[in-house]
Design a protein around this motif. Structure first.
Motif, mmCIF file in Angstrom:
data_model
loop_
_atom_site.group_PDB
_atom_site.id
_atom_site.type_symbol
_atom_site.label_atom_id
_atom_site.label_comp_id
_atom_site.label_asym_id
_atom_site.label_seq_id
_atom_site.Cartn_x
_atom_site.Cartn_y
_atom_site.Cartn_z
ATOM 1 N N PRO A 101 0.801 -1.236 0.000
ATOM 2 C CA PRO A 101 0.000 0.000 0.000
ATOM 3 C C PRO A 101 0.830 1.281 0.000
ATOM 4 O O PRO A 101 0.250 2.374 0.040
ATOM 5 C CB PRO A 101 -0.813 -0.110 1.296
ATOM 6 N N TYR A 103 2.657 2.813 -2.310
ATOM 7 C CA TYR A 103 2.437 3.696 -3.464
ATOM 8 C C TYR A 103 1.149 4.499 -3.277
ATOM 9 O O TYR A 103 1.112 5.713 -3.534
ATOM 10 C CB TYR A 103 2.363 2.873 -4.750
ATOM 11 N N THR A 104 0.114 3.832 -2.810
ATOM 12 C CA THR A 104 -1.164 4.510 -2.591
ATOM 13 C C THR A 104 -1.021 5.612 -1.551
ATOM 14 O O THR A 104 -1.509 6.738 -1.745
ATOM 15 C CB THR A 104 -2.225 3.485 -2.145
ATOM 16 N N THR A 107 1.232 8.717 -2.870
ATOM 17 C CA THR A 107 0.652 9.556 -3.925
ATOM 18 C C THR A 107 -0.709 10.139 -3.563
ATOM 19 O O THR A 107 -1.134 11.118 -4.178
ATOM 20 C CB THR A 107 0.494 8.753 -5.226
ATOM 21 N N MET A 108 -1.392 9.569 -2.552
ATOM 22 C CA MET A 108 -2.743 10.021 -2.242
ATOM 23 C C MET A 108 -2.891 10.684 -0.879
ATOM 24 O O MET A 108 -3.807 11.485 -0.682
ATOM 25 C CB MET A 108 -3.729 8.850 -2.333
ATOM 26 N N ARG A 113 2.209 14.268 -1.522
ATOM 27 C CA ARG A 113 1.222 13.993 -2.577
ATOM 28 C C ARG A 113 1.058 15.143 -3.558
ATOM 29 O O ARG A 113 0.714 14.941 -4.721
ATOM 30 C CB ARG A 113 -0.120 13.627 -1.966
ATOM 31 N N HIS A 159 5.647 8.797 -11.356
ATOM 32 C CA HIS A 159 4.668 7.799 -10.925
ATOM 33 C C HIS A 159 5.159 6.383 -11.244
ATOM 34 O O HIS A 159 5.115 5.486 -10.390
ATOM 35 C CB HIS A 159 3.331 8.031 -11.622
ATOM 36 N N PHE A 163 6.169 3.384 -8.586
ATOM 37 C CA PHE A 163 5.394 2.144 -8.670
ATOM 38 C C PHE A 163 6.319 0.954 -8.927
ATOM 39 O O PHE A 163 6.195 -0.099 -8.281
ATOM 40 C CB PHE A 163 4.359 2.258 -9.787
ATOM 41 N N GLN A 194 -0.462 -3.957 -5.864
ATOM 42 C CA GLN A 194 -0.317 -2.504 -5.708
ATOM 43 C C GLN A 194 -1.414 -1.761 -6.447
ATOM 44 O O GLN A 194 -2.021 -0.822 -5.921
ATOM 45 C CB GLN A 194 1.045 -2.045 -6.243
ATOM 46 N N TYR A 198 -4.490 0.610 -4.943
ATOM 47 C CA TYR A 198 -4.654 1.982 -5.421
ATOM 48 C C TYR A 198 -6.049 2.188 -5.998
ATOM 49 O O TYR A 198 -6.704 3.216 -5.739
ATOM 50 C CB TYR A 198 -3.599 2.301 -6.468
ATOM 51 N N LYS A 199 -6.529 1.199 -6.771
ATOM 52 C CA LYS A 199 -7.862 1.311 -7.356
ATOM 53 C C LYS A 199 -8.928 1.375 -6.265
ATOM 54 O O LYS A 199 -9.864 2.195 -6.333
ATOM 55 C CB LYS A 199 -8.130 0.125 -8.285
ATOM 56 N N ILE A 545 -3.121 3.735 -12.441
ATOM 57 C CA ILE A 545 -2.055 4.365 -11.661
ATOM 58 C C ILE A 545 -1.751 5.787 -12.112
ATOM 59 O O ILE A 545 -1.101 6.532 -11.377
ATOM 60 C CB ILE A 545 -0.770 3.511 -11.670
#
Length: 700
Positions: A101, A103-104, A107-108, A113, A159, A163, A194, A198-199, A545
């Motif tokens: 998790p 990467y999520t 970036t979020m 971010r 990105h 990733f 991953q 993210y989705k 992504i």
């Protein structure tokens, strides 16, 4: 016992690509930091840039070593890490669960971010979040505004680098704690896991209790779903929706089951997206008879993302699941039952889906059933029966739904046939900068390359009649999807290519896993070259992504105050007569505004009638406005601006301006405006004054 010799060619490719990607990511980050005025040598980013530079140096060093005999042992030791002690394995798996998790989060939700959603090419950068919107600053002048960042693809290399680094690290951890697991398998699992996290995180902002619509028509779907329980909710029987009935039927289940909040209904829609897409993916994977459960899992996860490229809507997946689960090449009568069930569902869905269940069944038939010397007419009897019967039952279902829906204007069900076709939207345009045809090619080309490799030298082992049927289904649905994408109101993504994506995926999966049954013998299984396989794996993930999204709090306090004002105005005006909610009608559905429902002229239906130019419907709407039938109207802010094709969805905007905005502003005037939620409250004018439409300037 000695280990098999390590093949260095994949390592050379991987290290070389990694080095190039690292260099591009460093360039991306330096460009962003310079754009927003952050010093490269006097900030926390100095350490990050140093780490990225060391990563690049290490990759270049290993790349050079991979070409020299002395470096072979180093690479072998890296490729075969081992942890023997049980505590080490536990720590390793915990590390894997922490990496997936990451990467999520970065970036979020992390402090970094903003750098991932800042695009130097735009001339602006994001500095934070305030009252439900991004703080956007113009780089040149420092001008501070509040607005949206859109969903462009900023900083792609940054990105991709992040990733890829995290995926490789996670795969290396898997190899460490489970040496028998091939590194490539661990890498594919890490990549897909991953992307899945993210989705799922992208759905988080869609599940909340914010009282107003989260997008132009986001909450409208809950109103239409509520119509299946209209007697209970509104004290009157309201005509059901003329568009996408099965979608609203699925969304209506919480209304039929009990009294649930708006937040739960938002969660329910996300659940439908994830669950039905997931079930369809696993249904296809099971048909492939994959003995290795890890291969089955990897393919099902990949198919999940392939479906979402369109996206293939969840109410279409009901038909796909029925046919995949019920088809049997040796039991055509059983298949017939499932095709009819799916066709009944199609009949109350969309007219272009009527033949889809029979075509999916026919495709499976041609893939699994050899001709084997049968008479051609006898061989084709079942696919033809499914097709004709499927369309017939779809038409019967549509007719039954029309009769039961209580809609008086039957012509409105055929609005798709009277709408303009905008062929230019197949190519890149402001409404869809990527363009429908280029995007279809981007999605399909890796599969086509794989199919060329998989079918080369084996195509003659399958009867030409079967190839003709397979190609016919795929090409017909491709052409149909392209035509539907040109309809006004469409062409903004690939969702109208949904049926094509389904049959293309089924064909590709059968070919890739050697499940096409030849006329005699067995299908020879051979994998495409690794660049083709890698491209095919990654392309569906790119749609996920690269999507820009951060997790930020909404301004509930302001929303509550504005809702209180709208509620008070609506209740007071309802004492004098009808109050019409063109938009935000779900406020009545969930009891936020307790007044009698005026069921006509909801946003989605009014837009569809405008773009299809349904004259009887629009004449009644205009007459109701001119007679001041409604004592108050709640709608989006109205801008009577005529746009040219340099603007996004200009034709839809212009139809709305001519048929809704100007007639509304002729007879009603704004009483209150709520900029934060893009809502205006209108009341009847004392004197009719019609504004002149404003011609917008072309967008350079």
């Amino acid at each position: 016992m000695t280990s098999p010799e390590l093949p260095l060619k994949p390592w050379r490719w991987g290290l070389g690509i990694g080095a190039v990607l690292s260099a591009l990511a460093i360039y991306d980050l330096v460009r962003v930091l310079d754009h927003i005025g952050i010093s490269l040598f006097r900030s926390n980013w100095t350490l990050i840039l140093l780490a990225m530079s060391l990563t690049l140096a290490a990759l270049l060093g290993l790349f050079a070593a991979a070409w020299h005999p002395a470096g072979k042992k180093l690479i072998e030791s890296l490729s075969r890490p081992r942890v023997h002690a049980p505590p080490g394995r536990v720590i390793g798996w915990l590390a894997f669960l922490a990496i997936i998790p990451a990467y999520t989060w970065i970036t979020m939700a992390s402090p970094a971010r903003w750098q991932f959603i800042t695009n130097p090419a735009s001339g602006y950068y994001v500095a934070g979040w305030e009252k439900g919107e991004y703080i956007v600053i113009e780089a040149a002048s420092g001008l501070r505004t509040i607005g949206s960042v859109g969903s462009s693809f900023p900083n792609p290399w940054l990105h991709l680098w992040l990733f890829a680094v995290l995926a490789v690290l996670a795969a290396w951890v898997v190899k460490t704690v489970s040496p028998s697991t091939p590194f490539l398998r661990g890498l594919m699992l890490a990549v897909l896991a991953q992307a899945l996290i993210y989705k799922l995180a992208l759905y988080i902002p869609e599940v909340n209790a914010f009282p107003f619509s989260l997008g132009w028509s986001e909450a409208s779907r809950y109103y239409y779903a509520s119509l299946f329980a209209s007697g209970k909710l509104y004290g009157q029987e309201v005509a059901l929706s003329m568009y996408h009935p099965t979608r609203y039927l699925l969304l209506s289940l919480p209304f039929l089951a009990g009294d649930f909040s708006l937040a739960f209904h938002r969660f329910w829609q996300v659940f439908l997206w994830v669950s039905l897409t997931g079930v369809s993916s696993f249904a296809l994977a099971r048909r492939l008879r994959l003995a290795d459960r890890w291969v089955l899992l990897i393919f099902a996860l990949w198919a999940f993302f392939f479906y979402l490229q369109g996206a293939v809507y969840y109410h279409l997946q009901v038909m796909v699941i029925l046919v995949l689960a019920g088809f049997s090449a040796d039991k055509p009568a059983r298949t017939f039952v499932f095709v009819l069930l799916a066709s009944l569902w199609a009949g109350i869905s969309r007219v272009n889906w009527f033949p889809v269940p029979a075509m999916i069944a026919g495709l499976l038939y041609f893939l699994e059933k050899p001709v084997s010397g049968s008479n051609w007419l006898k061989y084709l009897a079942w696919p033809v029966t499914w097709f004709v019967s499927g369309i017939g039952f779809a038409l019967l279902a549509q007719g039954a739904y029309i009769a039961l829906s209580s809609n008086q204007d039957i012509r409105a069900f055929g609005s798709s046939f009277t709408s303009d076709l905008l062929w230019y939207r197949l190519l890149p345009s402001p409404s869809y900068p990527a363009g429908v045809i280029p995007s279809v090619l981007w999605v399909a080309v890796p599969g086509l390359l794989a199919l060329f490799w998989l079918l080369h030298g084996q195509s003659r082992r399958v009867h030409p009649l079967r190839w003709l049927g397979i190609a016919g289904y795929i090409l017909v649905l491709l052409a149909g999807g392209l035509v539907v994408s040109t309809k006004i109101g469409g062409g903004g993504d690939l969702h109208n290519m949904d049926a094509f994506l389904v049959v293309f995926l089924v064909f590709l999966a059968y070919a890739f896993f050697g499940q096409i049954r030849p006329e005699s013998g067995s299908w020879q299984l051979r994998l495409p070259p690794w660049p083709v396989s890698a491209l095919g794996l990654l392309v569906p993930l790119m749609f996920v992504i690269f999507r820009v999204q951060t997790i930020e709090p909404l301004d509930f306090e302001t929303a509550a105050n504005e809702l209180a004002v709208i509620r008070r105005m609506a209740v007071n005006r309802a004492k004098r007569g009808e109050v019409l909610f063109i938009t935000q009608r779900h406020l009545l559905t969930f009891g936020e505004v307790e007044i009698p429902l005026a069921p006509e002229y909801e946003l989605l239906t009014l837009m569809e009638m405008s773009i299809s130019n349904n004259e009887p419907y629009l004449e009644k709407f205009h007459a109701d406005l001119e007679s001041h039938r409604f004592k108050m109207i709640v709608a989006d802010k109205q801008f009577p601006v005529i746009k040219d094709r340099s603007a996004s969805f200009s034709e839809e905007n212009n139809a709305w301006v001519r048929q809704v905005s100007i007639p509304l502003l002729c007879d009603y005037e704004p009483l209150a405006t709520f900029d934060e939620i893009n809502v205006q409250v209108f009341v009847p004018r004392q004197k009719r004054i019609c504004p002149q439409p404003i011609e917008s300037q072309p967008i350079e």
